[in-house]
Design a protein around this motif. Structure first.
Motif, short mmCIF file in Angstrom:
data_model
loop_
_atom_site.label_atom_id
_atom_site.label_comp_id
_atom_site.label_asym_id
_atom_site.label_seq_id
_atom_site.Cartn_x
_atom_site.Cartn_y
_atom_site.Cartn_z
N UNK A 111 8.47 3.34 4.50
CA UNK A 111 9.77 3.03 3.89
C UNK A 111 9.67 2.23 2.61
N UNK A 112 8.47 1.87 2.17
CA UNK A 112 8.33 1.04 0.97
C UNK A 112 8.44 1.92 -0.27
N UNK A 113 9.33 1.52 -1.19
CA UNK A 113 9.48 2.26 -2.44
C UNK A 113 8.97 1.48 -3.64
N UNK A 114 9.10 0.18 -3.60
CA UNK A 114 8.71 -0.64 -4.74
C UNK A 114 8.04 -1.91 -4.26
N UNK A 115 6.91 -2.26 -4.89
CA UNK A 115 6.15 -3.45 -4.53
C UNK A 115 6.05 -4.34 -5.77
N UNK A 116 6.19 -5.63 -5.57
CA UNK A 116 6.09 -6.58 -6.66
C UNK A 116 4.67 -6.63 -7.20
N UNK A 117 4.52 -6.54 -8.51
CA UNK A 117 3.21 -6.69 -9.14
C UNK A 117 3.25 -7.90 -10.07
N UNK A 153 -1.58 2.46 0.45
CA UNK A 153 -0.82 1.87 1.56
C UNK A 153 -0.13 2.95 2.37
N UNK A 154 0.37 3.96 1.71
CA UNK A 154 0.98 5.09 2.44
C UNK A 154 -0.08 5.83 3.26
N UNK A 155 -1.29 5.97 2.70
CA UNK A 155 -2.38 6.60 3.45
C UNK A 155 -2.72 5.78 4.69
N UNK A 156 -2.78 4.45 4.56
CA UNK A 156 -3.06 3.59 5.71
C UNK A 156 -1.97 3.76 6.77
N UNK A 157 -0.72 3.73 6.33
CA UNK A 157 0.41 3.87 7.26
C UNK A 157 0.38 5.21 7.98
N UNK A 202 1.96 -5.31 7.93
CA UNK A 202 2.48 -5.28 9.29
C UNK A 202 3.18 -3.96 9.58
N UNK A 203 3.89 -3.42 8.59
CA UNK A 203 4.53 -2.12 8.79
C UNK A 203 3.49 -1.01 8.90
N UNK A 204 2.40 -1.11 8.12
CA UNK A 204 1.34 -0.09 8.20
C UNK A 204 0.65 -0.12 9.56
N UNK A 205 0.61 -1.28 10.20
CA UNK A 205 0.01 -1.38 11.52
C UNK A 205 -1.51 -1.50 11.45
N UNK A 206 -2.08 -1.74 12.61
CA UNK A 206 -3.54 -1.85 12.75
C UNK A 206 -4.01 -0.72 13.64
N UNK A 207 -4.86 0.13 13.09
CA UNK A 207 -5.27 1.29 13.87
C UNK A 207 -6.49 1.98 13.30
#
Length: 667
Positions: free
Chosen positions: A379-385, A360-364, A143-148
């Motif tokens: 703004x995401x620094x860490x994602x749960x794996x 994900x950063x590329x998508x954003x 949702x933060x990355x958006x749709x585009x």
């Protein structure tokens, strides 16, 4: 001496008592540590599920995901619950360590139990909890990355792959009438051409779908589309029917991976509220593939002049050009896929955090630049794996031969795919798998069955109409006459032809019955569906004709000579009365799914997937039932268009339901 012996005995006994006590105290402390870790994990899970609807739980000050804040900075797990009576002083006897437990295998006091001390059930429970947490966090990240722009670019790339799947389905029905004539395929063997492609697609869907859960969506899709493109291109050049079936089998095997991989790939970069609508729009490319195949068949196959031959052994007719043209969407999708990244959701599932974060950063960044907001920061620094569970795999040693190592590697991968498939029959997705299998089978049986069967139905209806216009000639007596014109759709019975010449003629659907040919000449003759039944030929010469033995049914040839007889099947669409019409009808049938695609895309997220699936299947089943009463071409065409338009909504909703009901590692 006796006192010394008693002292030693008491020392040994005391040492043993001390060792037992130390061991008991050590086990006690380990159990306390394990209980404390489990209590902490239970408390964290309880707090997480209590606040799961609060989106701010995944954000902390500074915009970081998954950062834990220690509220009790002065406390230490190592000293909490410390009992002075249980303390073991440095230098005190620690007991003899177990031979099977080295320093690396010891559990630190006051720390959670390491993974090697947990059984598989405990590890899978922890992984399941991690996956639930990742699913919620990933939804917020998307949702933060958006749709585009990124999603639309991937939409068109995956659409080309789905278009190639639609083309592959229709190629079979369009090529079948031409291929069976060109390759002299008997009616008993023509059904294999339709069956072999779907057999390959069935096996391919199982293989490539499992491989996509092992190596990634993009990698699996690239390989399967490359396999399809190569064998589809090769099939246009082969001459033998057996080799042609082999190429179409592997072409179907490759394209079988398109549908399961495309929808899984695209759904993993879409937010939940946009998933149903955009997956339905993606299904339109399957319709575009059908329209493309119909239009190309209409434009190419009937043009017999678009062909060449290299002697009598190699014939390249127009339907082979059509097969090459139909491979172009597949080639285009392979080229475009090389510029797209892997699914970040899959990468997180297999523990590749950094690669997933970069994508994900590329998508954003791509979407924000397209919106005119390049300054907006990811703004995401860490994602749960999820916790990774190692699998024990037996690999051949380096001293083995290379082909032995390749065999073991392939066997291991196939076994992994089989295990992934069998997990679809485990709780809690077992019931979903059984129900979806039944729905997929019934829907595929109806739709693909009609797709292959309908061109033949049109052909038979037109053949019946053509046969109703046949002309009959009885008891003809013709002598010293030169036939140099075309005979078509005629039956000649009990005729006598004396000293006649048949020169540069075409026989099309002509039958001679109980007739006599005496002192006649047949020269430069081309025939199609022409037979001589119970006829007698006396002193007759055949030069440069295609009258093979099977065209003389129960006929007698007396003192006849044959020169330069053309063997093999003769294909000609110059006079084919049905070719254009069949392809145009399929074009209309494919175009009829457009309204259903639009309706399903607009209503998918409003009325629900199951409602649309059930309603569409009921209505399409009713329309299919009325095909039984179709006695004319126009009625059959109308019912086909109605069936296609109604059933496409069921396909779209079934694709979305299947994607959403399975976790990422089994999708």
């Amino acid at each position: 001496m006796e006192e010394t012996y008693k002292d030693r005995t008491s020392l040994v006994k005391g040492a043993k008592d001390i060792a037992k006590e130390v061991k008991r105290q050590a086990v006690k402390k380990v159990n306390k540590a394990v209980d404390k870790a489990q209590d902490g994990y239970t408390q964290r899970s309880y707090n997480r599920f209590q606040d799961e609807e609060d989106d701010d739980d995944y954000y902390v000050q500074g915009g970081n995901y998954g950062v834990e804040v220690n509220d009790d900075e002065g406390s230490s797990e190592a000293t909490e619950g410390h009992d002075e009576d249980d303390e073991i002083y440095e230098g005190e006897y620690q007991g003899i360590p177990n031979m099977g437990q080295g320093k690396d295998g010891m559990v630190a006091l006051g720390q959670p139990m390491r993974d090697e001390y947990k059984d598989r059930h405990e590890l899978e429970t922890e992984r399941k909890a991690d996956e639930e947490e990742l699913a919620q966090q990933y939804e917020l990240i998307i949702q933060e990355c958006g749709h585009g722009r990124f999603q639309w670019a991937l939409f068109f790339v995956l659409g080309m792959a789905l278009m190639a799947d639609g083309v592959e389905v229709f190629v079979v029905g369009f090529v079948l009438p031409s291929a069976e004539t060109d390759m002299c395929i008997p009616n008993s063997g023509s059904g294999w051409l339709g069956d072999i492609v779907y057999l390959g697609m069935m096996v391919g869907a199982f293989f490539w779908g499992g491989l996509a859960d092992k190596v990634g969506r993009r990698q699996s899709l690239l390989i399967c589309m490359s396999v399809n493109g190569f064998f589809a291109f090769l099939s246009s050049f082969v001459q033998g029917y057996g080799f042609f079936l082999f190429c179409r089998l592997f072409s179907g095997f490759g394209i079988g991976g398109a549908v399961p991989t495309v929808f899984s790939y695209f759904s993993e970069v879409l937010a939940r509220e946009k998933r149903g609508e955009h997956l339905s729009w993606l299904c339109m490319f399957w319709m575009i593939g059908g329209i493309y195949a119909s239009a190309m068949a209409w434009a190419i196959i009937p043009h017999y002049g678009w062909s060449f031959s290299m002697g009598s052994a190699y014939q390249f007719h127009s339907w082979r050009v059509f097969v090459i043209v139909c491979a172009l969407p597949c080639v285009s999708s392979v080229v475009a896929l090389t510029f797209m990244p892997e699914s970040p959701r899959f990468l997180l599932e297999v523990g590749k955090h950094d690669e997933a974060w970069m994508i994900l950063k590329q998508i954003h960044d791509t979407n924000m630049r397209a919106r005119g907001q390049p300054e907006k920061v990811f703004t995401v620094n860490r994602i749960k794996t999820p916790k990774q569970i190692d699998e024990l795999i037996e690999i051949e040693s380096d001293t083995g031969t290379w082909y032995r190592r390749c065999f073991v590697r392939i066997r291991t991968e196939l076994y992994g795919i089989w295990l992934t498939f069998m997990r679809c029959f485990n709780y809690p997705v077992k019931d979903n798998t059984i129900k979806l299998t039944a729905v997929w089978f019934t829907l595929s049986f109806g739709y693909y069955g009609l797709s292959v069967w309908f061109p033949d139905v049109i052909k038979h209806l037109q053949s019946d109409e053509y046969a109703s216009r046949v002309k009959h000639f009885h008891n003809e007596e013709v002598s010293h006459f030169v036939f140099n014109f075309t005979l078509e759709n005629q039956i000649h019975s009990n005729g006598e032809y004396i000293n006649d010449r048949f020169i540069m003629m075409k026989f099309k659907s002509v039958t001679f019955e109980d007739s006599l040919f005496k002192n006649c000449v047949f020269e430069d003759i081309t025939s199609l569906n022409t037979y001589f039944r119970n006829c007698t030929f006396v002193n007759t010469t055949f030069y440069n004709t295609d009258f093979e033995q099977y065209k003389f049914v129960n006929s007698e040839l007396i003192n006849c000579t044959f020169f330069h007889i053309r063997t093999g099947c003769q294909i000609s669409f110059d006079d084919d009365y049905s070719a254009y019409w069949i392809y145009f009808v399929n074009f209309l049938g494919t175009l009829a799914v457009l309204p259903g695609n639009i309706v399903s895309a607009l209503l998918m997220d409003r009325i629900g997937r199951l409602t649309m699936l059930g309603g569409s299947m009921v209505l399409s089943g009713i329309s299919c039932f009325f095909l039984w009463f179709g006695t004319s071409e126009s009625m059959m065409i109308g019912m086909l268009c109605l069936y296609n338009g109604l059933t496409i909504s069921a396909w779209n909703s079934l694709d979305v339901i299947t994607v959403e009901l399975y976790p990422t590692d089994r999708r």
